[in-house]
Design a protein around this motif. Sequence first.
Motif, short mmCIF file in Angstrom:
data_model
loop_
_atom_site.label_atom_id
_atom_site.label_comp_id
_atom_site.label_asym_id
_atom_site.label_seq_id
_atom_site.Cartn_x
_atom_site.Cartn_y
_atom_site.Cartn_z
N ASP A 95 0.83 -1.21 0.00
CA ASP A 95 0.00 0.00 0.00
C ASP A 95 0.86 1.26 0.00
O ASP A 95 0.53 2.26 -0.64
CB ASP A 95 -0.95 0.01 1.20
N THR A 96 1.97 1.22 0.72
CA THR A 96 2.88 2.37 0.77
C THR A 96 3.47 2.63 -0.61
O THR A 96 3.53 3.78 -1.07
CB THR A 96 4.01 2.13 1.79
N ARG A 97 3.85 1.58 -1.29
CA ARG A 97 4.41 1.75 -2.64
C ARG A 97 3.36 2.28 -3.61
O ARG A 97 3.67 3.11 -4.48
CB ARG A 97 4.98 0.43 -3.13
N LEU A 147 2.62 6.59 11.94
CA LEU A 147 1.40 5.92 11.49
C LEU A 147 1.51 4.45 11.83
O LEU A 147 2.30 3.72 11.22
CB LEU A 147 1.21 6.09 9.98
N GLN A 148 0.73 4.02 12.82
CA GLN A 148 0.78 2.61 13.22
C GLN A 148 -0.39 1.85 12.62
O GLN A 148 -1.50 2.38 12.52
CB GLN A 148 0.74 2.49 14.74
N GLY A 149 -0.12 0.62 12.21
CA GLY A 149 -1.18 -0.25 11.70
C GLY A 149 -1.36 -0.12 10.20
O GLY A 149 -0.74 0.68 9.52
N GLN A 150 -2.26 -0.95 9.71
CA GLN A 150 -2.54 -1.03 8.28
C GLN A 150 -3.32 0.20 7.83
O GLN A 150 -4.26 0.64 8.49
CB GLN A 150 -3.36 -2.30 8.00
N ARG A 151 -2.91 0.76 6.69
CA ARG A 151 -3.59 1.93 6.10
C ARG A 151 -3.75 1.67 4.62
O ARG A 151 -2.92 1.00 3.99
CB ARG A 151 -2.76 3.21 6.27
N GLY A 152 -4.77 2.25 4.03
CA GLY A 152 -4.97 2.14 2.59
C GLY A 152 -4.08 3.11 1.84
O GLY A 152 -3.57 4.10 2.41
N ALA A 153 -3.90 2.87 0.56
CA ALA A 153 -3.01 3.68 -0.25
C ALA A 153 -3.46 5.14 -0.31
O ALA A 153 -2.63 6.06 -0.25
CB ALA A 153 -2.91 3.11 -1.66
N GLU A 155 -5.31 6.84 1.92
CA GLU A 155 -5.09 7.48 3.21
C GLU A 155 -3.61 7.82 3.39
O GLU A 155 -3.26 8.91 3.86
CB GLU A 155 -5.56 6.56 4.35
N LEU A 156 -2.76 6.89 2.98
CA LEU A 156 -1.32 7.15 3.07
C LEU A 156 -0.92 8.32 2.17
O LEU A 156 -0.09 9.14 2.55
CB LEU A 156 -0.53 5.89 2.68
N ARG A 157 -1.50 8.39 0.99
CA ARG A 157 -1.20 9.50 0.08
C ARG A 157 -1.50 10.83 0.76
O ARG A 157 -0.74 11.79 0.64
CB ARG A 157 -2.01 9.36 -1.20
N ASN A 158 -2.63 10.91 1.47
CA ASN A 158 -2.98 12.16 2.16
C ASN A 158 -1.93 12.52 3.23
O ASN A 158 -1.57 13.69 3.37
CB ASN A 158 -4.37 12.04 2.77
N HIS A 159 -1.46 11.52 3.97
CA HIS A 159 -0.43 11.78 5.00
C HIS A 159 0.87 12.21 4.33
O HIS A 159 1.56 13.12 4.83
CB HIS A 159 -0.21 10.53 5.85
N PHE A 160 1.23 11.57 3.22
CA PHE A 160 2.46 11.91 2.52
C PHE A 160 2.38 13.32 1.94
O PHE A 160 3.36 14.07 1.97
CB PHE A 160 2.77 10.91 1.41
N GLN A 161 1.21 13.71 1.45
CA GLN A 161 1.04 15.05 0.89
C GLN A 161 1.17 16.09 2.00
O GLN A 161 1.79 17.14 1.82
CB GLN A 161 -0.32 15.19 0.20
#
Length: 166
Positions: A95-97, A147-153, A155-161
């Motif tokens: 998901d991170t990738r 960010l702990q635990g499983q996240r969707g791609a 949601e991760l994109r929003n955190h990365f932005q």
Amino acid sequence: MKKQRKSSRPKDRKSRHNTEQQQANGVSPERRKFLRLGRNIGIAAVLLGGTGYVFAQNFASMRHEHDLTRVGNGRPTVVQIHDPQCSLCRSLQADTRKALDMFEDGELDYVVANIRTAKGKTFQNRYGVPHVTLLLFDGKGDLQEVLQGQRGAYELRNHFQALLDG
């Protein structure tokens, strides 16, 4: 009844004709075998070389991805605390990738801290976090978010932005 003698000539006319034709063309059967062997060795060399190149590229990429010294190199960095034997960690990595693919190359660095290695375990202990965790660092190497635990791609994109926006 008369006894028939066996002919010493090849029974197969095609085989005899091909051999005669090859000799007339100046290509002996031994030379043909040698040329065939050379061709096969050439093909094998190309295949092995291509496989070796792909393996070397994959190894270099993996080594770069596990280089924890890239944190604080002037570019925001996402570090995954990762256990390669954990299915949740592998899922989070996928998901991170996917999320990182939504950004331009070079905007964010991605580093994996493999807790099965001494460096990865030391990095994990420094921040006191479990595996299946992402640590978001700014360009100076300061921890911005955990960010702990499983996240969707997405949601991760929003955190990365948000990390890029500062």
